[in-house]
Design an enzyme around this catalytic site. Sequence first.
Site, PDB file in Angstrom:
ATOM      1  N   VAL A  12      18.130  32.596 -17.003  1.00 49.19           N
ATOM      2  CA  VAL A  12      17.464  33.734 -18.004  1.00 49.19           C
ATOM      3  C   VAL A  12      18.098  33.223 -19.282  1.00 49.19           C
ATOM      4  CG1 VAL A  12      17.412  35.879 -18.646  1.00 49.19           C
ATOM      5  CG2 VAL A  12      17.890  35.352 -16.138  1.00 49.19           C
ATOM      6  N   LYS A  19      12.557  33.964 -17.542  1.00 51.51           N
ATOM      7  CA  LYS A  19      13.092  33.509 -16.417  1.00 51.51           C
ATOM      8  C   LYS A  19      12.529  32.210 -15.811  1.00 51.51           C
ATOM      9  CE  LYS A  19      15.189  37.766 -14.175  1.00 51.51           C
ATOM     10  NZ  LYS A  19      14.871  38.584 -12.961  1.00 51.51           N
ATOM     11  N   GLY A  76      22.170  34.481 -18.537  1.00 50.47           N
ATOM     12  CA  GLY A  76      22.845  34.404 -17.111  1.00 50.47           C
ATOM     13  C   GLY A  76      22.217  33.196 -16.357  1.00 50.47           C
ATOM     14  N   SER A  77      22.831  33.204 -15.380  1.00 48.80           N
ATOM     15  CA  SER A  77      22.241  32.110 -14.289  1.00 48.80           C
ATOM     16  C   SER A  77      22.947  32.361 -12.971  1.00 48.80           C
ATOM     17  CB  SER A  77      22.663  30.740 -14.684  1.00 48.80           C
ATOM     18  OG  SER A  77      24.219  30.418 -14.698  1.00 48.80           O
ATOM     19  N   GLY A  78      21.994  31.958 -11.943  1.00 47.32           N
ATOM     20  CA  GLY A  78      22.263  32.339 -10.678  1.00 47.32           C
ATOM     21  C   GLY A  78      21.935  31.240  -9.734  1.00 47.32           C
ATOM     22  N   TYR A  79      21.979  31.628  -8.429  1.00 47.83           N
ATOM     23  CA  TYR A  79      21.751  30.496  -7.618  1.00 47.83           C
ATOM     24  C   TYR A  79      20.284  29.868  -7.502  1.00 47.83           C
ATOM     25  CZ  TYR A  79      25.422  31.872  -4.495  1.00 47.83           C
ATOM     26  OH  TYR A  79      26.846  32.048  -4.214  1.00 47.83           O
ATOM     27  N   THR A  80      19.126  30.913  -8.184  1.00 47.76           N
ATOM     28  CA  THR A  80      17.885  30.502  -8.125  1.00 47.76           C
ATOM     29  C   THR A  80      17.405  30.376  -9.589  1.00 47.76           C
ATOM     30  OG1 THR A  80      17.563  31.702  -6.025  1.00 47.76           O
ATOM     31  CG2 THR A  80      15.694  31.103  -7.418  1.00 47.76           C
ATOM     32  N   LYS A  81      17.764  31.346 -10.643  1.00 46.54           N
ATOM     33  CA  LYS A  81      17.224  31.352 -11.833  1.00 46.54           C
ATOM     34  C   LYS A  81      18.118  31.237 -13.129  1.00 46.54           C
ATOM     35  CE  LYS A  81      16.096  35.219 -10.252  1.00 46.54           C
ATOM     36  NZ  LYS A  81      15.791  36.606  -9.840  1.00 46.54           N
ATOM     37  N   ASP A 130      20.175  43.318  -2.813  1.00 45.27           N
ATOM     38  CA  ASP A 130      21.138  42.832  -3.471  1.00 45.27           C
ATOM     39  C   ASP A 130      21.413  43.868  -4.862  1.00 45.27           C
ATOM     40  OD1 ASP A 130      23.221  41.286  -4.584  1.00 45.27           O
ATOM     41  OD2 ASP A 130      22.126  39.712  -5.342  1.00 45.27           O
TER      42      ASP A 130
END
Length: 459
Positions: A118, A132, A111-116, A241
């Site tokens: 995985v 992470k 997974g990927s997001g705004y900050t990190k 969140d």
Amino acid sequence: MPAAAVGKSLRAAAVLSVAVLSVLVCLLLGSVQQLGGGRQDLLDEELASLRAALSDQLAQRRREILPLLSPGRVEEPFSTWDSNLWGELTGGGAPLGCGALRDMRPLEVLGSGYTKLVVKVTLAGGEPAALKVVNEHGIDMAKCVEGFKDPLGCRQLVSSKLSKEVVLLHRLRHPNVIELRGHCAGDSEGRVTAILEQGNPLQMLQLLQSPWEDRFRVCLDLVRLLHFLSRSPLGSVALLDFQPRQFVMVSGELKLTDLDDASTAATPCRRDADCSLQFPHRNFTLACSPRGLCEGLNEKMNIYNAYRYFFTYLLPHQAPPGLTHLVEHIMNATGELKADINQTLDAFEHILRLYQSGLHLDKLPTSVLRDYNVMRGMTTSGDAEYRCWPSYSQQGCVLSVHGAKEAAHICNSHSQCTSFTLTGQKTWTGRPLATFRSNFSLLVPDETSEVYVKKSTAV
């Protein structure tokens, strides 16, 4: 930090960067090169102002983390912050460090997001783990570089969010929080890596198609987690969140894996109107305590989010008839915020006790078994299976039962069922699995199984 330890950290971070983030680093280098010519055009005063603003934000991030550590750390000079932070965590028992990353093998991005980002990896010795790391090409990094023109400083700023999450994972240890296996830090460029146990992303669509017992387990795990967070070592914790994507499944257990948006702050108030909880379709107003705090606000926020994201979809559908009224009570109490977390947990545990003991089946007549011949120590072969829903097997009809009486009741309700087998397999509640069939040709020995055949059926 000793020179040898720093060297190991640098080498480990370099390996991680090359092995896991090579594509993202290439993209980042391209953006940095584009910035090169632009930075020359900036006046020294503008650069100094941007760096000062970035330093202020980094100092603020560090001030947010220090109270999460041991008491008395708030006034600690920032020059010793990093080494003391990681030293305290290491002393707390996180066994894996930078050395664990040297021979690791990246498998896939989870997974990927705004900050990190995985990443699923295999550590030395074949041990599975999830890493992470900062998403070098994520939105947080891109906005920071655009605003401050300082990729190195921005990496340190964005990494501080991951640092906070590592601290929270260390302090908030619970069976339903992802296990912090270790961490790696100390890189001069501010890189931070969290080493976690490996889980699978929560698939709500798959859960919706699973047996009620498994869906109830997810909700029960969530309530146990929220009960812990309401009185954690850091006080009452709110998950700001609160989304299914913040959770993973590990061996059938629900675990919270994303804590960077967790808050331990208490909301000050002067009147009840200051203690409002606003959701897309409902608003609630809590009482302002004599101490001038909205006590219970974090807890109630978590409860209602659990109701609207989990309970609504997973709990009522196909609940056992003998438990339906108790499930409806939970839905009403949590949907209207009429119950605190203690009452909610008690209600879930009560349902679990009834379900495991079979007391919710008292109205089933014992005579239902009279129509069956039983053969103990046997199982069937040459089966003619039929499908039912929801089943633990996609090829047949396999359901959880308390015992033979409930299985016979289910078989009688299926027009095609002529026999069932109680197997030696059990679910997480200890209930055996029963396989229902329309016919079979042979009986074979099996010490762990019992076969029940309708007397009206010719064998």
